[in-house]
Design a protein around this motif. Structure first.
Motif, PDB file in Angstrom:
ATOM      1  N   LEU A  49       0.875  -1.169   0.000  1.00  0.00           N
ATOM      2  CA  LEU A  49       0.000   0.000   0.000  1.00  0.00           C
ATOM      3  C   LEU A  49       0.919   1.228   0.000  1.00  0.00           C
ATOM      4  O   LEU A  49       2.109   1.112   0.283  1.00  0.00           O
ATOM      5  N   ILE A  50       0.355   2.391  -0.272  1.00  0.00           N
ATOM      6  CA  ILE A  50       1.114   3.646  -0.170  1.00  0.00           C
ATOM      7  C   ILE A  50       0.489   4.461   0.954  1.00  0.00           C
ATOM      8  O   ILE A  50      -0.666   4.887   0.857  1.00  0.00           O
ATOM      9  N   LYS A  51       1.249   4.654   2.027  1.00  0.00           N
ATOM     10  CA  LYS A  51       0.754   5.322   3.238  1.00  0.00           C
ATOM     11  C   LYS A  51       0.195   6.713   2.956  1.00  0.00           C
ATOM     12  O   LYS A  51      -0.815   7.119   3.538  1.00  0.00           O
ATOM     13  N   GLU A  52       0.820   7.472   2.078  1.00  0.00           N
ATOM     14  CA  GLU A  52       0.433   8.860   1.837  1.00  0.00           C
ATOM     15  C   GLU A  52      -0.859   9.004   1.035  1.00  0.00           C
ATOM     16  O   GLU A  52      -1.387  10.111   0.893  1.00  0.00           O
ATOM     17  N   CYS A  53      -1.397   7.912   0.512  1.00  0.00           N
ATOM     18  CA  CYS A  53      -2.612   7.981  -0.313  1.00  0.00           C
ATOM     19  C   CYS A  53      -3.879   7.935   0.536  1.00  0.00           C
ATOM     20  O   CYS A  53      -3.891   7.388   1.640  1.00  0.00           O
ATOM     21  N   LEU A  54      -4.934   8.500  -0.003  1.00  0.00           N
ATOM     22  CA  LEU A  54      -6.238   8.532   0.672  1.00  0.00           C
ATOM     23  C   LEU A  54      -6.810   7.136   0.855  1.00  0.00           C
ATOM     24  O   LEU A  54      -7.411   6.823   1.879  1.00  0.00           O
ATOM     25  N   ALA A  55      -6.630   6.291  -0.148  1.00  0.00           N
ATOM     26  CA  ALA A  55      -7.188   4.945  -0.106  1.00  0.00           C
ATOM     27  C   ALA A  55      -6.265   3.985  -0.838  1.00  0.00           C
ATOM     28  O   ALA A  55      -5.464   4.396  -1.679  1.00  0.00           O
ATOM     29  N   ASN A  56      -6.388   2.711  -0.510  1.00  0.00           N
ATOM     30  CA  ASN A  56      -5.622   1.645  -1.155  1.00  0.00           C
ATOM     31  C   ASN A  56      -6.543   0.447  -1.337  1.00  0.00           C
ATOM     32  O   ASN A  56      -7.328   0.122  -0.433  1.00  0.00           O
ATOM     33  N   ILE A  57      -6.435  -0.199  -2.493  1.00  0.00           N
ATOM     34  CA  ILE A  57      -7.259  -1.368  -2.799  1.00  0.00           C
ATOM     35  C   ILE A  57      -6.333  -2.495  -3.240  1.00  0.00           C
ATOM     36  O   ILE A  57      -5.655  -2.384  -4.265  1.00  0.00           O
ATOM     37  N   GLU A  58      -6.300  -3.571  -2.472  1.00  0.00           N
ATOM     38  CA  GLU A  58      -5.509  -4.743  -2.849  1.00  0.00           C
ATOM     39  C   GLU A  58      -6.283  -5.503  -3.918  1.00  0.00           C
ATOM     40  O   GLU A  58      -7.492  -5.726  -3.770  1.00  0.00           O
TER      41      GLU A  58
END
Length: 181
Positions: free
Chosen positions: A110-119
């Protein structure tokens, strides 16, 4: 109205937000910028368009998993920078000072700085159109993040930033009176 070159027609319909897609090639993580994305139906199935020209495509094809990370407008310069260099010779996490966070169900981070993450898992690759079909297996939203506006690529090097939200949930959930539909 004035004529528009057919080669520019796509700039009128550019879809969802610009996203970052992380992959892992068996040795290292990579990030690519994608503006051609699509939600497929009301299921957690998405599509992105990429192909052989993109360094991450080989990892998608071989390992069949990725993370779609949704950046906000404050990350736009990093997003553009990521899209203008190759992961073949650049550690994009280091170069753009982004934090990889271990995913729960896939190897790419995931990228911590992003608003959302989808695996996601790759469930199909439509070779004729370079479409990679992804099924979401987990999703995360950073509700503490102050900036929530995403950016949309127009396709010519310019972007549109999300504006205010307009709520019509109640109207869409109810039957419209006759005469209005």
């Amino acid at each position: 109205m004035r004529p528009l070159k057919l080669s520019q027609a796509f700039t009128l319909m550019e879809s969802g937000p610009v996203v970052l897609v992380t992959t892992h090639d068996g040795t290292k993580d990579n990030i690519m910028t994608i503006s051609w994305t699509m939600v497929m139906d009301f299921t957690p199935v998405f599509a992105i368009t990429t192909g052989e020209w993109n360094h991450s495509f080989a990892a998608l094809r071989k390992h069949r998993e990725c993370v779609i990370a949704i950046p906000t407008v404050d990350l736009l310069d990093k997003v553009v920078g990521i899209g203008t260099c190759s992961g073949a010779d650049t550690d994009k996490f280091a170069k753009f000072k982004l934090t990889p966070v271990p995913a729960q169900l896939v190897r790419p981070p995931l990228i911590k700085e992003c608003l959302a993450n989808i695996e996601c898992k790759v469930i199909d690759i439509v070779k004729k159109h370079n479409i990679v079909v992804l099924e979401a297996v987990a999703a995360y939203l950073d509700t503490a993040r102050k900036e929530k506006r995403t950016v949309h690529a127009v396709g010519d090097g310019t972007f549109i930033v999300d504006g205010r939200k307009i709520d019509r949930k109640a109207m869409m959930a109810s039957r419209l009176p006759s005469g209005l539909c």
